[in-house]
Structures are given as C-alpha cells and as structure tokens.
Design a protein around this motif. Sequence first.
Motif, mmCIF file in Angstrom:
data_model
loop_
_atom_site.group_PDB
_atom_site.id
_atom_site.type_symbol
_atom_site.label_atom_id
_atom_site.label_comp_id
_atom_site.label_asym_id
_atom_site.label_seq_id
_atom_site.Cartn_x
_atom_site.Cartn_y
_atom_site.Cartn_z
ATOM 1 N N GLU A 56 0.841 -1.196 0.000
ATOM 2 C CA GLU A 56 0.000 0.000 0.000
ATOM 3 C C GLU A 56 0.874 1.242 0.000
ATOM 4 O OE1 GLU A 56 -3.360 0.149 -0.198
ATOM 5 O OE2 GLU A 56 -3.404 -2.036 -0.368
ATOM 6 N N SER A 58 0.282 5.574 -1.160
ATOM 7 C CA SER A 58 -0.541 6.596 -1.804
ATOM 8 C C SER A 58 0.128 7.064 -3.098
ATOM 9 C CB SER A 58 -0.725 7.794 -0.873
ATOM 10 O OG SER A 58 0.502 8.507 -0.752
ATOM 11 N N GLU A 60 0.831 10.040 -3.894
ATOM 12 C CA GLU A 60 1.850 11.039 -3.549
ATOM 13 C C GLU A 60 3.127 10.366 -3.054
ATOM 14 O OE1 GLU A 60 -1.344 11.149 -2.266
ATOM 15 O OE2 GLU A 60 -2.062 12.657 -3.681
ATOM 16 N N ASP A 61 2.987 9.333 -2.215
ATOM 17 C CA ASP A 61 4.163 8.605 -1.734
ATOM 18 C C ASP A 61 4.860 7.881 -2.881
ATOM 19 O OD1 ASP A 61 3.773 9.486 0.855
ATOM 20 O OD2 ASP A 61 2.787 7.633 1.519
ATOM 21 N N ASP A 90 -1.521 4.690 -13.253
ATOM 22 C CA ASP A 90 -1.887 3.634 -12.307
ATOM 23 C C ASP A 90 -1.638 2.244 -12.867
ATOM 24 O OD1 ASP A 90 -2.556 5.140 -10.093
ATOM 25 O OD2 ASP A 90 -4.628 5.392 -10.736
#
Length: 175
Positions: A56, A58, A60-61, A90
């Motif tokens: 997992e 995000s 942004e991460d 994605d």
Amino acid sequence: MSANLPPGLPIVPDGDLPSSPLPERNGVHSPIEHASSGGAGLPGIDADFPAGAPFEMSAEDFEEAVSDALQLIPPKAASAMDNVAIFIEDDYTPRAGEDPDTVLLGLYEGVPLTERDSWWEAGSLPDRITIFRQPILDICSTREEVIDEVAITVIHEIAHHFGIDDDRLHELGWG
C-alpha cells in the motif's frame, strides 16, 4: 527534483542519493516483463509472482519514491538522454490486439536515439517513459523495494531510448 512530479517530468537527477542502493543484478529482475513501444509484456502473472496483498502506497508517496528512484539512475546515462519525459500511470491498459492480461511495469514510447536523423528535431514531442504504479506495488513489499524496482524499470526503458532491444536487455540481465 521535487517530490511532486509534474506531468512530463524530464529525467535530470540531482540532489542527494536516497538510502536504498540499486540491487545487484542476477539475470532476472522480476516475473513481469517490461516492453518498449514495439514489444509486448508477458500475459498473466508468472508463477514466481509474490503471494499476498499489494504494498500500500498513496499516489503522492509513490511519486516521491519515483523521485528517489530517479536519483539512482547513473548520471552518465541521465545526461546522455535527449528529450525524454517520465510519466506515472496507475496501470497499463492493453492495446487492441494485445493479450488482455498483459502486465507492464514500464513502457518506452518514442524514437530511439539510434533511429533519429535530422528530420527528428523539427517539432518532435519528447519520448515518453511511463511507470505503472499498481503492477510495481503488486510485486513489492517495502518502500525500498518500490524505489529499487522503479529504478530498474526506468533503466530498462532508458535502454530502449538508446536503441537496446528486449533480447539484448535479457542477455545483460535487465530483462
């Protein structure tokens, strides 16, 4: 390079290197194939695909991890690149005629340096390297693995920019 990657980020690494070094190559770097604009990924998931839930992270991460991974690109390779932009999406959507189960970590689209001549510079758009977030997260279990896999993927796609095909990349252990 900022942690927030704008669309079309040019690959010009600068700043301090991240703490995660690029791993030693052992001839096989992942069960999922990379492809250039003329290539094709492996359909489906290989038996060596790690079991368990995707890592997992995000969006942004992930962008920050990509920024860190770009710091691992050898400066000589980065400075030799000409008119290339990095994008993050994605996932890869297979094109018409491709196996619908095609999975890619990255994709190079453009005109390799070995195929350019004087006509190329006249209004040509930048070559494009796309990094696919979800397939990378699917095979990683830590942020450091994400950084390393993105760096390997970008180096693979940069090789296509320099005119190196998938067969040669497999011979060199970057397949």
